[in-house]
Every structure is written in structure tokens, then in C-alpha cells.
Motif scaffolding. Structure first.
Motif, PDB file in Angstrom:
ATOM      1  N   PHE A 189       0.776  -1.133   0.009  1.00  0.00           N
ATOM      2  CA  PHE A 189      -0.052  -0.064   0.000  1.00  0.00           C
ATOM      3  C   PHE A 189       0.848   1.234  -0.073  1.00  0.00           C
ATOM      4  CE2 PHE A 189       0.371   1.423   4.332  1.00  0.00           C
ATOM      5  CZ  PHE A 189       0.898   0.418   5.132  1.00  0.00           C
ATOM      6  N   VAL A 190       0.275   2.412  -0.644  1.00  0.00           N
ATOM      7  CA  VAL A 190       0.857   3.632  -0.694  1.00  0.00           C
ATOM      8  C   VAL A 190       0.440   4.478   0.100  1.00  0.00           C
ATOM      9  CG1 VAL A 190       1.186   5.671  -1.958  1.00  0.00           C
ATOM     10  CG2 VAL A 190       1.733   3.554  -3.151  1.00  0.00           C
ATOM     11  N   THR A 191       1.155   5.209   0.915  1.00  0.00           N
ATOM     12  CA  THR A 191       0.510   6.091   1.932  1.00  0.00           C
ATOM     13  C   THR A 191       1.687   7.421   1.946  1.00  0.00           C
ATOM     14  OG1 THR A 191      -0.043   6.577   4.305  1.00  0.00           O
ATOM     15  CG2 THR A 191       1.759   5.194   4.055  1.00  0.00           C
ATOM     16  N   HIS A 192       0.953   8.500   2.418  1.00  0.00           N
ATOM     17  CA  HIS A 192       1.624   9.673   2.526  1.00  0.00           C
ATOM     18  C   HIS A 192       1.768   9.763   4.295  1.00  0.00           C
ATOM     19  CE1 HIS A 192       0.638  11.307  -1.352  1.00  0.00           C
ATOM     20  NE2 HIS A 192       2.126  11.155  -1.246  1.00  0.00           N
ATOM     21  N   SER A 193       1.216   8.875   4.769  1.00  0.00           N
ATOM     22  CA  SER A 193       1.201   9.228   6.432  1.00  0.00           C
ATOM     23  C   SER A 193       2.426   8.234   7.033  1.00  0.00           C
ATOM     24  CB  SER A 193      -0.088   8.617   6.879  1.00  0.00           C
ATOM     25  OG  SER A 193      -0.074   8.387   8.327  1.00  0.00           O
ATOM     26  N   ILE A 194       3.289   9.012   7.731  1.00  0.00           N
ATOM     27  CA  ILE A 194       4.203   8.133   8.505  1.00  0.00           C
ATOM     28  C   ILE A 194       3.743   7.283   9.556  1.00  0.00           C
ATOM     29  CG2 ILE A 194       6.146   8.455  10.312  1.00  0.00           C
ATOM     30  CD1 ILE A 194       7.413  10.629   8.324  1.00  0.00           C
ATOM     31  N   ASP A 195       2.695   7.678  10.095  1.00  0.00           N
ATOM     32  CA  ASP A 195       1.934   7.005  11.354  1.00  0.00           C
ATOM     33  C   ASP A 195       1.360   5.871  10.530  1.00  0.00           C
ATOM     34  OD1 ASP A 195       1.123   7.366  13.973  1.00  0.00           O
ATOM     35  OD2 ASP A 195      -0.816   7.034  13.193  1.00  0.00           O
ATOM     36  N   GLU A 196       0.836   5.969   9.505  1.00  0.00           N
ATOM     37  CA  GLU A 196       0.096   4.874   8.994  1.00  0.00           C
ATOM     38  C   GLU A 196       1.017   3.664   8.492  1.00  0.00           C
ATOM     39  OE1 GLU A 196      -3.716   5.601   6.849  1.00  0.00           O
ATOM     40  OE2 GLU A 196      -2.448   5.160   4.881  1.00  0.00           O
ATOM     41  N   ALA A 197       2.228   4.228   7.789  1.00  0.00           N
ATOM     42  CA  ALA A 197       3.090   3.253   7.296  1.00  0.00           C
ATOM     43  C   ALA A 197       3.646   2.359   8.462  1.00  0.00           C
ATOM     44  CB  ALA A 197       4.405   4.038   6.919  1.00  0.00           C
ATOM     45  N   ILE A 198       3.855   2.977   9.856  1.00  0.00           N
ATOM     46  CA  ILE A 198       4.413   2.472  11.054  1.00  0.00           C
ATOM     47  C   ILE A 198       3.292   1.393  11.431  1.00  0.00           C
ATOM     48  CG2 ILE A 198       5.384   2.629  13.223  1.00  0.00           C
ATOM     49  CD1 ILE A 198       6.494   5.287  12.484  1.00  0.00           C
ATOM     50  N   TYR A 199       2.008   1.738  11.296  1.00  0.00           N
ATOM     51  CA  TYR A 199       0.949   0.967  12.018  1.00  0.00           C
ATOM     52  C   TYR A 199       0.448  -0.219  11.357  1.00  0.00           C
ATOM     53  CZ  TYR A 199      -3.504  -0.502  14.107  1.00  0.00           C
ATOM     54  OH  TYR A 199      -4.476  -1.420  14.450  1.00  0.00           O
ATOM     55  N   MET A 200       0.719  -0.058   9.802  1.00  0.00           N
ATOM     56  CA  MET A 200       0.189  -0.980   8.908  1.00  0.00           C
ATOM     57  C   MET A 200       1.262  -1.796   8.027  1.00  0.00           C
ATOM     58  SD  MET A 200      -3.541   0.560   7.427  1.00  0.00           S
ATOM     59  CE  MET A 200      -3.045  -0.378   5.854  1.00  0.00           C
ATOM     60  N   GLY A 201       2.419  -1.315   8.227  1.00  0.00           N
ATOM     61  CA  GLY A 201       3.509  -1.923   7.288  1.00  0.00           C
ATOM     62  C   GLY A 201       4.498  -2.852   8.052  1.00  0.00           C
ATOM     63  N   LYS A 202       4.542  -4.055   7.579  1.00  0.00           N
ATOM     64  CA  LYS A 202       5.471  -5.009   8.279  1.00  0.00           C
ATOM     65  C   LYS A 202       6.735  -4.606   7.679  1.00  0.00           C
ATOM     66  CE  LYS A 202       5.870  -9.775   8.685  1.00  0.00           C
ATOM     67  NZ  LYS A 202       5.672 -11.169   7.945  1.00  0.00           N
ATOM     68  N   LYS A 203       6.715  -4.084   6.523  1.00  0.00           N
ATOM     69  CA  LYS A 203       8.080  -3.593   6.023  1.00  0.00           C
ATOM     70  C   LYS A 203       7.647  -2.070   5.515  1.00  0.00           C
ATOM     71  CE  LYS A 203      10.534  -7.529   5.772  1.00  0.00           C
ATOM     72  NZ  LYS A 203      11.586  -8.129   5.566  1.00  0.00           N
ATOM     73  N   ILE A 204       8.668  -1.219   5.379  1.00  0.00           N
ATOM     74  CA  ILE A 204       8.244   0.176   5.132  1.00  0.00           C
ATOM     75  C   ILE A 204       9.386   0.582   3.954  1.00  0.00           C
ATOM     76  CG2 ILE A 204       8.297   2.446   5.826  1.00  0.00           C
ATOM     77  CD1 ILE A 204       7.458   1.705   8.457  1.00  0.00           C
ATOM     78  N   VAL A 205       9.133   0.827   2.915  1.00  0.00           N
ATOM     79  CA  VAL A 205       9.895   1.028   1.777  1.00  0.00           C
ATOM     80  C   VAL A 205       9.923   2.557   1.537  1.00  0.00           C
ATOM     81  CG1 VAL A 205      10.483   0.769  -0.824  1.00  0.00           C
ATOM     82  CG2 VAL A 205       9.270  -1.121   0.521  1.00  0.00           C
ATOM     83  N   ILE A 206      10.982   3.133   1.552  1.00  0.00           N
ATOM     84  CA  ILE A 206      11.411   4.447   1.656  1.00  0.00           C
ATOM     85  C   ILE A 206      11.707   4.611   0.035  1.00  0.00           C
ATOM     86  CG2 ILE A 206      12.503   6.809   1.811  1.00  0.00           C
ATOM     87  CD1 ILE A 206      12.698   5.617   4.689  1.00  0.00           C
ATOM     88  N   MET A 207      10.961   5.655  -0.914  1.00  0.00           N
ATOM     89  CA  MET A 207      11.486   5.704  -2.434  1.00  0.00           C
ATOM     90  C   MET A 207      12.080   7.410  -2.481  1.00  0.00           C
ATOM     91  SD  MET A 207       8.347   4.041  -4.370  1.00  0.00           S
ATOM     92  CE  MET A 207       8.797   4.574  -5.845  1.00  0.00           C
ATOM     93  N   SER A 208      12.856   7.296  -3.621  1.00  0.00           N
ATOM     94  CA  SER A 208      13.649   8.434  -3.940  1.00  0.00           C
ATOM     95  C   SER A 208      12.693   9.498  -4.613  1.00  0.00           C
ATOM     96  CB  SER A 208      15.057   8.266  -4.499  1.00  0.00           C
ATOM     97  OG  SER A 208      14.428   7.758  -5.782  1.00  0.00           O
ATOM     98  N   HIS A 209      13.119  10.639  -4.985  1.00  0.00           N
ATOM     99  CA  HIS A 209      12.416  11.534  -6.024  1.00  0.00           C
ATOM    100  C   HIS A 209      12.451  10.816  -7.269  1.00  0.00           C
ATOM    101  CE1 HIS A 209      11.746  15.283  -3.545  1.00  0.00           C
ATOM    102  NE2 HIS A 209      12.954  15.053  -3.175  1.00  0.00           N
ATOM    103  N   CYS A 210      11.606  11.514  -7.996  1.00  0.00           N
ATOM    104  CA  CYS A 210      11.242  10.728  -9.586  1.00  0.00           C
ATOM    105  C   CYS A 210      12.598  10.824 -10.424  1.00  0.00           C
ATOM    106  CB  CYS A 210      10.082  11.909 -10.024  1.00  0.00           C
ATOM    107  SG  CYS A 210       9.813  11.128 -11.593  1.00  0.00           S
ATOM    108  N   PRO A 211      12.704   9.719 -10.951  1.00  0.00           N
ATOM    109  CA  PRO A 211      12.100   8.674 -11.020  1.00  0.00           C
ATOM    110  C   PRO A 211      12.359   7.571  -9.857  1.00  0.00           C
ATOM    111  CG  PRO A 211      13.890   8.561 -12.591  1.00  0.00           C
ATOM    112  CD  PRO A 211      14.000  10.044 -12.126  1.00  0.00           C
TER     113      PRO A 211
END
Ligand SMILES: Nc1ncnc2c1ncn2[C@@H]1O[C@H](COP(=O)(O)OP(=O)(O)OP(=O)(O)O)[C@@H](O)[C@H]1O
Length: 251
Positions: A189-211
Motif C-alpha cells: 500500500f502507498v501512503t503519505h502518512s508516516i503514522d500509517e506506514a508504521i501502524y500497517m507496514g510490516k516492511k516500510i519502503v522509502i522511495m527517492s524523488h522521481c524517477p
């Protein structure tokens, strides 16, 4: 296992091809749930659109359960930001949509599953209503029910809770994780919320700027812990993620 090898997408604008995402290589074990965070426009939705089969023009290799990704063969659930319900079908029919499309016979064990999920998400009493007659939170619960009824090989969600107010959002996240823990479909899942990423992500993937490429994959020690926000680790992880955002999505 979902294996993504050197995946890149570019969009044609006029005569030019503009890179939108990648190259991304990542292996996602069956039954894992990944949160994808990154700057606006880095290619998160594009990435999900490849995995859902909406974008077919990409380079690289994507395999799911040891076969080339194929939405005709694989069952792929996709919950977009606007929930993606069909306005001309009532709640019951929206929930059963994937089964109807696949012409799946609804036997007693499937009926039991459908009943269980609809009860769990508290939408049984809404079964005859149309999407226009539902609140945002109710639409969201129908979209989640539809995804779990489908029993997908891969579940994709693009900012699934962003349209909800804070309280409804927390409630929806809790309901989602509760039912996810029961069925454990491989989920991104994609999220803009750090809180949501921590609550719902077993793994959290951080992406760079485009591309967008993968900057860091965090194994989230807080996934499925009680009273998450009171945990010291939560403050640490949250501070780390906020720091990455501040530094321009670099570690
Ligand atoms: N149809 C299109 N044609 C041309 N360029 C596009 C198209 N769709 C997206 N893009 C560009 O591709 C890049 C990635 O877009 P995408 O929507 O995947 O990003 P995103 O990370 O999901 O953004 P946001 O977080 O703002 O929703 C952006 O630079 C965007 O402008």
C-alpha cells in the motif's frame, strides 16, 4: 513470492519519454505487507499500476508465484484512493464483483466467508444500498470487504484511507489490520502518512524523488504491537522517517 527485477516505467509526453519510476528490484514474500512512502510524484501510483496490470508498457521483470505477472491468471485486488466501487451496483453486488466476473460458483464455504467478512466489516445491513448512499468510511469498508472476498494473490492499495477524517481513518486502519491478520494476502500500500506506514507496514519502503527508486527498506519491529504510539521504538522510527523526509528523502 512477488519478485520485481529492474522495473522501470517512462511516460511519453510529445516526442519525449519521461522516466516516472525505477529501476526497482525487490522481493516480497507471500503474506507480507509493505508500506510504500516517497515524495509526491516519485512514481508510487505508477508502480502500483504496473502491478495491478493497468500499465503494461514497462521494462524489467515481474513474477508472482513463479509466473510472469498476469492479471488474467493472478487474482489482483486493487483499492484506489476513491475506493473504486461501481456506482450502479449495490453493496452486495460490489462485494461479489470479482466472484461474478470469474463466474465462480458460490458454494456454502464461500457464502460463509462472504458473510463473515461482511459481518466483520459491519456492512451487512448496508447490502442493498448504492455507493452514493454511503459515507466515506462505509465505502471504504465495502472496498476492503470486496478485496478480501476476492482472496487475492496480491492486494494493492493506493492511499486507501486518505479520504477519511482522522477518527474514521484510525477505525478503518484497525479493522483492516484485524482482518488482514486473519487472511494475510501479500499486500503493498502507498501512503503519505508516516503514522500509517508504521501502524500497517510490516516492511516500510522509502522511495527517492522521481524517477523513484528504493532508498531503504525498514523491517518494522512495531508491526502488530499493542499501544504502538506509547512505545519508545515508535518515537525512534517515526523520528527517523521524518528526518528522511526533511533531508529530501535521502538516508
Ligand atoms: N499519464 C502520464 N503521462 C505523463 N506523465 C505522467 C503520467 N502519469 C504520471 N506521470 C508522471 O510520472 C511521475 C510519477 O507519477 P505518479 O502519479 O506515479 O507519482 P506518485 O508518487 O503516485 O505521486 P503522488 O504521491 O503525488 O500521488 C510524475 O512525475 C508524474 O508527473
Amino acid at each position: 513470492m512477488l519478485e520485481i527485477d529492474e522495473l522501470s516505467v517512462s511516460y511519453r509526453t510529445g516526442k519525449k519519454m519521461i522516466p516516472a519510476v525505477g529501476p526497482i528490484s525487490i522481493k516480497i514474500a507471500s503474506g507480507d505487507i509493505y508500506a510504500l512512502i516517497g515524495p509526491s510524484g516519485c512514481g508510487k501510483s505508477t508502480f502500483l499500476h504496473v502491478l495491478s496490470g493497468i500499465i503494461k508498457d514497462y521494462s524489467g521483470l515481474v513474477t508472482l508465484k513463479d509466473e510472469g505477472l498476469n492479471p488474467q491468471k493472478h487474482d489482483i485486488g486493487f483499492i484506489p484512493q476513491n475506493f473504486g466501487l461501481l456506482p450502479w451496483k449495490n453493496v452486495q453486488k460490489n462485494c461479489l464483483l470479482s466472484l461474478t466476473i470469474k463466474e465462480q460458483k458460490i458454494d456454502s464455504s464461500l457464502t460463509e466467508r462472504v458473510d463473515y467478512i461482511m459481518n466483520k466489516l459491519n456492512i451487512k445491513s448496508l447490502r442493498d444500498r448504492y455507493p452514493s448512499e454511503l459515507s466515506g468510511g462505509q465505502k471504504q469498508r465495502v472496498a476492503i470487504a470486496r478485496a478480501f472476498i476476492m482472496n487475492p494473490d496480491l492486494l494493492l492499495m493506493d492511499e486507501p484511507f486518505s479520504a477519511l477524517d482522522a477518527l474514521t481513518r484510525e477505525e478503518a486502519q484497525e479493522l483492516f489490520i484485524d482482518i488482514w491478520n486473519q487472511y494475510r494476502p501479500t499486500t503493498i500500500f502507498v501512503t503519505h502518512s508516516i503514522d500509517e506506514a508504521i501502524y500497517m507496514g510490516k516492511k516500510i519502503v522509502i522511495m527517492s524523488h522521481c524517477p523513484g527508486t528504493v532508498v531503504e527498506i525498514i523491517d518494522n519491529p512495531l508491526f502488530n504491537t499493542e499501544n504502538l504510539r506509547e512505545n519508545k521504538e515508535y518515537l525512534k522510527l517515526s523520528a527517523h522517517l521524518r528526518n528522511v523526509v526533511k533531508k529530501g528523502w535521502k538516508i
